[in-house]
Design an enzyme around this catalytic site. Structure first.
Site, PDB file in Angstrom:
ATOM      1  N   LYS A  22       0.891  -1.207  -0.218  1.00 35.01           N
ATOM      2  CA  LYS A  22       0.019  -0.126  -0.125  1.00 35.01           C
ATOM      3  C   LYS A  22       0.801   1.346   0.028  1.00 35.01           C
ATOM      4  CE  LYS A  22      -1.816   1.378   4.055  1.00 35.01           C
ATOM      5  NZ  LYS A  22      -1.241   2.897   4.517  1.00 35.01           N
ATOM      6  N   ASN A  23       1.866   1.222   0.804  1.00 33.82           N
ATOM      7  CA  ASN A  23       2.703   2.505   0.893  1.00 33.82           C
ATOM      8  C   ASN A  23       3.767   2.628  -0.092  1.00 33.82           C
ATOM      9  OD1 ASN A  23       1.059   3.211   3.351  1.00 33.82           O
ATOM     10  ND2 ASN A  23       2.883   2.367   4.737  1.00 33.82           N
ATOM     11  N   CYS A 117      -4.664  13.040  13.825  1.00 30.80           N
ATOM     12  CA  CYS A 117      -4.554  11.590  13.399  1.00 30.80           C
ATOM     13  C   CYS A 117      -4.827  10.634  14.760  1.00 30.80           C
ATOM     14  CB  CYS A 117      -3.561  11.447  12.573  1.00 30.80           C
ATOM     15  SG  CYS A 117      -3.107   9.509  12.248  1.00 30.80           S
ATOM     16  N   ARG A 122       1.109  14.075  13.708  1.00 29.31           N
ATOM     17  CA  ARG A 122       1.636  14.096  12.275  1.00 29.31           C
ATOM     18  C   ARG A 122       1.713  15.415  11.544  1.00 29.31           C
ATOM     19  NH1 ARG A 122      -0.989   8.643  10.187  1.00 29.31           N
ATOM     20  NH2 ARG A 122       0.976   8.741   8.783  1.00 29.31           N
ATOM     21  N   ASP A 305       4.580   0.470  11.913  1.00 28.90           N
ATOM     22  CA  ASP A 305       3.565  -0.258  11.513  1.00 28.90           C
ATOM     23  C   ASP A 305       3.458  -1.676  11.956  1.00 28.90           C
ATOM     24  OD1 ASP A 305       2.894   2.096  10.354  1.00 28.90           O
ATOM     25  OD2 ASP A 305       3.627   1.751   8.253  1.00 28.90           O
ATOM     26  N   ARG A 397      -8.512  -0.407   4.998  1.00 28.28           N
ATOM     27  CA  ARG A 397      -7.580   0.608   4.224  1.00 28.28           C
ATOM     28  C   ARG A 397      -6.553  -0.006   3.749  1.00 28.28           C
ATOM     29  NH1 ARG A 397      -6.417   5.689   7.817  1.00 28.28           N
ATOM     30  NH2 ARG A 397      -4.927   5.358   5.981  1.00 28.28           N
TER      31      ARG A 397
HETATM   32  N1  EPU Z   1       7.111  14.392  11.003  1.00 26.81           N
HETATM   33  C1  EPU Z   1       7.139  15.432  11.178  1.00 26.81           C
HETATM   34  N2  EPU Z   1       7.095  16.519  10.169  1.00 26.81           N
HETATM   35  C2  EPU Z   1       6.734  16.225   8.947  1.00 26.81           C
HETATM   36  C3  EPU Z   1       6.408  15.015   8.737  1.00 26.81           C
HETATM   37  C4  EPU Z   1       6.669  13.926   9.640  1.00 26.81           C
HETATM   38  O1  EPU Z   1       7.406  16.075  12.301  1.00 26.81           O
HETATM   39  O2  EPU Z   1       6.488  17.346   8.075  1.00 26.81           O
HETATM   40  C5  EPU Z   1       6.815  13.168  11.950  1.00 26.81           C
HETATM   41  C6  EPU Z   1       5.742  12.647  12.375  1.00 26.81           C
HETATM   42  O3  EPU Z   1       4.827  13.167  13.211  1.00 26.81           O
HETATM   43  C7  EPU Z   1       6.259  11.193  12.930  1.00 26.81           C
HETATM   44  C8  EPU Z   1       7.612  11.154  11.951  1.00 26.81           C
HETATM   45  O4  EPU Z   1       7.934  12.367  11.720  1.00 26.81           O
HETATM   46  O5  EPU Z   1       6.624  11.405  14.175  1.00 26.81           O
HETATM   47  C9  EPU Z   1       7.504  10.049  11.074  1.00 26.81           C
HETATM   48  O6  EPU Z   1       6.316  10.049  10.185  1.00 26.81           O
HETATM   49  P1  EPU Z   1       6.545  10.171   8.517  1.00 26.81           P
HETATM   50  O7  EPU Z   1       6.147  11.559   7.974  1.00 26.81           O
HETATM   51  O8  EPU Z   1       7.676   9.217   8.167  1.00 26.81           O
HETATM   52  O9  EPU Z   1       5.052   9.232   8.527  1.00 26.81           O
HETATM   53  P2  EPU Z   1       4.361   9.399   7.123  1.00 26.81           P
HETATM   54  O10 EPU Z   1       4.973   9.788   5.752  1.00 26.81           O
HETATM   55  O11 EPU Z   1       2.968  10.201   7.320  1.00 26.81           O
HETATM   56  C10 EPU Z   1       4.351   6.864   6.605  1.00 26.81           C
HETATM   57  C11 EPU Z   1       3.600   5.586   6.357  1.00 26.81           C
HETATM   58  C12 EPU Z   1       2.727   5.158   7.720  1.00 26.81           C
HETATM   59  C13 EPU Z   1       4.067   4.937   8.517  1.00 26.81           C
HETATM   60  C14 EPU Z   1       4.910   5.903   8.722  1.00 26.81           C
HETATM   61  C15 EPU Z   1       6.356   5.656   9.375  1.00 26.81           C
HETATM   62  C16 EPU Z   1       2.617   6.040   4.117  1.00 26.81           C
HETATM   63  C17 EPU Z   1       1.376   6.200   3.260  1.00 26.81           C
HETATM   64  N3  EPU Z   1       2.299   6.127   5.581  1.00 26.81           N
HETATM   65  O12 EPU Z   1       3.677   8.068   7.060  1.00 26.81           O
HETATM   66  O13 EPU Z   1       1.988   4.024   7.467  1.00 26.81           O
HETATM   67  O14 EPU Z   1       3.461   4.723   9.995  1.00 26.81           O
HETATM   68  O15 EPU Z   1       5.415   6.303   7.398  1.00 26.81           O
HETATM   69  O16 EPU Z   1       6.837   4.471   8.817  1.00 26.81           O
HETATM   70  O17 EPU Z   1       3.804   5.707   3.525  1.00 26.81           O
HETATM   71  C18 EPU Z   1       0.375   2.718   7.954  1.00 26.81           C
HETATM   72  O18 EPU Z   1       0.391   2.371   6.591  1.00 26.81           O
HETATM   73  O19 EPU Z   1      -0.539   2.079   8.820  1.00 26.81           O
HETATM   74  C19 EPU Z   1       0.823   4.059   8.204  1.00 26.81           C
HETATM   75  C20 EPU Z   1       0.407   4.764   9.316  1.00 26.81           C
END
Ligand code: EPU
Length: 421
Positions: A22-23, A117, A122, A305, A397
Site C-alpha cells: 500500500k505504502n 490523526c 503528524r 507499523d 484501508r
Molecule cells: N513528521 C514531522 N513533520 C513532517 C512529517 C513527519 O514532524 O513534516 C514526523 C511525524 O509526526 C512522525 C515522524 O515524523 O513522528 C515520521 O512520520 P512520517 O512522515 O515518516 O510518516 P508518514 O509519511 O505520514 C508513512 C506511512 C505510515 C508509517 C510512517 C512511518 C505512508 C502512506 N504512510 O507515514 O504508514 O507509519 O510512514 O513509517 O507511507 C500505515 O500504513 O499504517 C501507516 C500509518
C-alpha cells in the site's frame, strides 16, 4: 458498521501471498501527476486507501482504467481544479503526496491540511519547508496549503526528522525542478527506493534513494513507464506474526527478507524457525516464545507499523518484554483492548511493559487505526471463544481480503455486515 467475528483459538498454517505494498502504491499513483505520458502500474493492492487515491487523482483530472490487474493512468490534461479537498484528505493523510507533483508539474497546488490523526499529531512542516527550499511559495489559509512556483529550482534541503511521505513528496517535486537537488536525512524505507525506481523508469535522474542523501537532477519532462510495486512488508510481517503467535507454520510468498530484517531478527531470537528464499519466507514455531524487547525507529529500525501486532505476540511470550514507540506519540491504543482480552500490559509514556504468557479470552474490541485493528485480529485468533473486532473499515484501508486470507490459513474469521447487538 461491518465487523469481524473470530472464534478461536486456531493455529495459523499454510501459505499466503503478500499483496502489493500500500505504502509503495500510494506514491506511485501520485507520480502519475508528473507525466503527460501513460503510467502503467501493476500489483496495486485492492484496499480502500488505493481507491481513495485513485478517486483523488480522478478529481484532479487523471484518467485511469484497469485491465487484467494493470492500472493505466494518464494525466495529459490537468488544467483545473488543482485542489485536493478536505473531504478526501481527512480520510487519508497520504493525499498530501499530490502536493509535490502538482506544484512541480503545474506550478501551483492547493491541498487541504490533513489535521490530527489517531496515532499522533503528524505535522507536514517538513514537506512544506522542503518545497520552499525548491523555490515554492507556500501559504496556509482556510485549512489549505497553497504552493506556487513558476518552475521549481533545484536546491538543498535537510529534513529535521526522516519522514517517509515527506521524502517521497520532495523527491517527486525535485524530478521536474530546474537543476540539481540534494536532500539530506531522508527516510530510507524500501517504499522510497521503489518510488525512485519507478521515477527513474519514467526518465528521472535520482541517485541514493534508500540512503540518507538523495541527489536528483531535474529533467524537463517525464515520459511514460510501467512498474510493479514491491510486496507489502507490513502485510507479510502481520501474517508471520499470526503464525508465530499461534505456534503455527506459514509460508509468505513474495515476502522479501531484507525488507523485514528487524522483525525477522526478533522472531528468530524469540524462538521461531525462519527460512528465507527467493520465493518468500517460511516461519515455524514449535517451542516456547521468549520475550524480546523492541524499539520502533525509522527504517532500518523496527517498523512502527508492526509494533501493535508484535505486542499481541509478546502477550504469549514467557516473561517480560518492553516495547518502545519512538515514531508516533499515541500508538498504544490497542494495549487497553488487549487488556480486555486478558493481556497484562502497563504503559509508561512511550514504553509498554508486557508480562506473558497470559491466556487470552475472546471479547468485543475496537481499534482506532489500521495496524491496531490487525493486532486485535491476531489476538482474536489466539484467544479462546468469540471475539468481535469493530470498525474494520480501518483494516480495509490496508489489508486486502484479510478474512479470506486468514480463513485459508485455518482461522475462523468472518465478516459480519453489522456488529451484533
Ligand atoms: N513528521 C514531522 N513533520 C513532517 C512529517 C513527519 O514532524 O513534516 C514526523 C511525524 O509526526 C512522525 C515522524 O515524523 O513522528 C515520521 O512520520 P512520517 O512522515 O515518516 O510518516 P508518514 O509519511 O505520514 C508513512 C506511512 C505510515 C508509517 C510512517 C512511518 C505512508 C502512506 N504512510 O507515514 O504508514 O507509519 O510512514 O513509517 O507511507 C500505515 O500504513 O499504517 C501507516 C500509518
Amino acid at each position: 458498521m461491518e465487523c469481524f467475528r473470530i472464534v478461536g483459538p486456531n493455529r495459523i498454517q499454510g501459505e499466503v501471498t503478500a499483496g502489493g505494498a500500500k505504502n509503495a502504491a500510494l506514491p506511485a499513483l501520485a507520480a502519475s501527476l508528473l507525466s503527460d505520458g501513460p503510467l502503467e502500474l501493476s500489483g496495486l493492492p485492492a484496499v480502500r486507501d488505493i481507491r481513495t487515491m485513485r478517486h483523488l487523482l480522478g478529481h484532479l483530472g487523471v484518467e485511469s482504467e484497469e485491465r487484467a490487474g494493470v492500472v493505466r493512468l494518464q494525466a495529459t490534461d490537468l488544467a483545473r481544479p488543482d485542489d485536493a479537498p478536505y473531504e478526501l484528505v481527512k480520510t487519508m493523510r497520504a493525499s498530501i503526496l499530490v502536493l509535490g507533483p502538482l506544484v512541480a508539474r503545474l506550478g501551483h497546488a492547493r491541498v487541504s491540511l490533513p489535521g490530527g490523526c489517531a496515532i499522533g499529531v503528524r505535522p507536514i512542516d517538513q514537506h512544506l519547508a522542503g518545497l520552499e527550499a525548491l523555490g515554492a511559495e507556500v501559504q496556509l489559509e482556510h485549512g489549505y496549503v497553497t504552493a506556487r512556483a513558476r518552475r521549481l529550482a533545484g536546491g538543498a534541503f535537510r529534513f529535521t526528522v526522516p519522514t517517509v511521505t515527506g521524502t517521497e513528496n520532495l523527491m517527486m517535486a525535485a524530478c521536474l525542478a530546474k537543476g540539481t537537488s540534494v536532500l539530506d536525512n531522508c527516510a530510507r524505507e524500501p517504499e522510497i527506493r521503489d518510488l525512485a525506481t519507478l521515477l527513474n523508469k519514467m526518465g528521472a535522474r535520482i541517485q541514493g534513494a534508500g540512503e540518507e542523501r538523495i541527489e536528483i537532477e531535474g529533467v524537463d519532462r517525464l515520459p511514460s513507464a510501467s512498474h510493479r510495486v514491491i510486496p507489502d512488508r507490513i502485510e507479510a510481517g502481520t501474517y508471520l506474526l499470526a503464525a508465530a503467535m499461534t505456534a503455527g507454520e506459514i509460508f509468505v510468498r513474495g515476502a522479501i527478507a531484507a525488507d523485514l530484517a528487524p522483525l525477522l531478527e526478533k522472531l528468530a531470537e524469540s524462538g521461531c524457525d525462519l527460512e528465507a528464499s527467493e520465493a518468500g519466507l517460511r516461519l515455524r514455531r514449535t517451542g516456547e516464545l521468549k520475550p524480546q524487547d523492541i524499539l520502533t525507529a525509522p527504517h532500518p529500525g523496527f517498523p512502527t507499523d508492526l509494533q501493535a501486532q508484535y505486542m499481541a505476540l509478546m502477550t504469549q511470550a514467557t516473561g517480560l518484554s518492553t516495547i518502545g514507540e519512538t515514531v508516533f506519540e499515541n500508538r498504544f491504543q490497542h494495549a487497553p483492548e488487549l487488556g480486555r482480552m486478558g493481556a497484562d500490559i502497563h504503559i509508561h509514556g512511550t514504553f509498554a511493559k508486557v508480562h506473558g504468557p497470559t491466556p487470552l479470552s475472546g471479547a468485543r474490541v475496537m481499534a482506532t487505526d489500521l495496524r491496531a485493528s490487525a493486532c486485535l485480529v491476531l489476538a482474536g485468533i489466539a484467544a479462546v471463544g468469540e471475539t468481535i473486532v469493530g470498525r474494520i473499515y480501518h483494516l480495509d484501508r490496508g489489508y486486502e481480503g484479510m478474512e479470506l486470507k486468514l480463513q485459508r490459513l485455518g482461522a475462523m474469521v468472518e465478516r459480519l455486515p453489522a456488529e451484533p447487538t
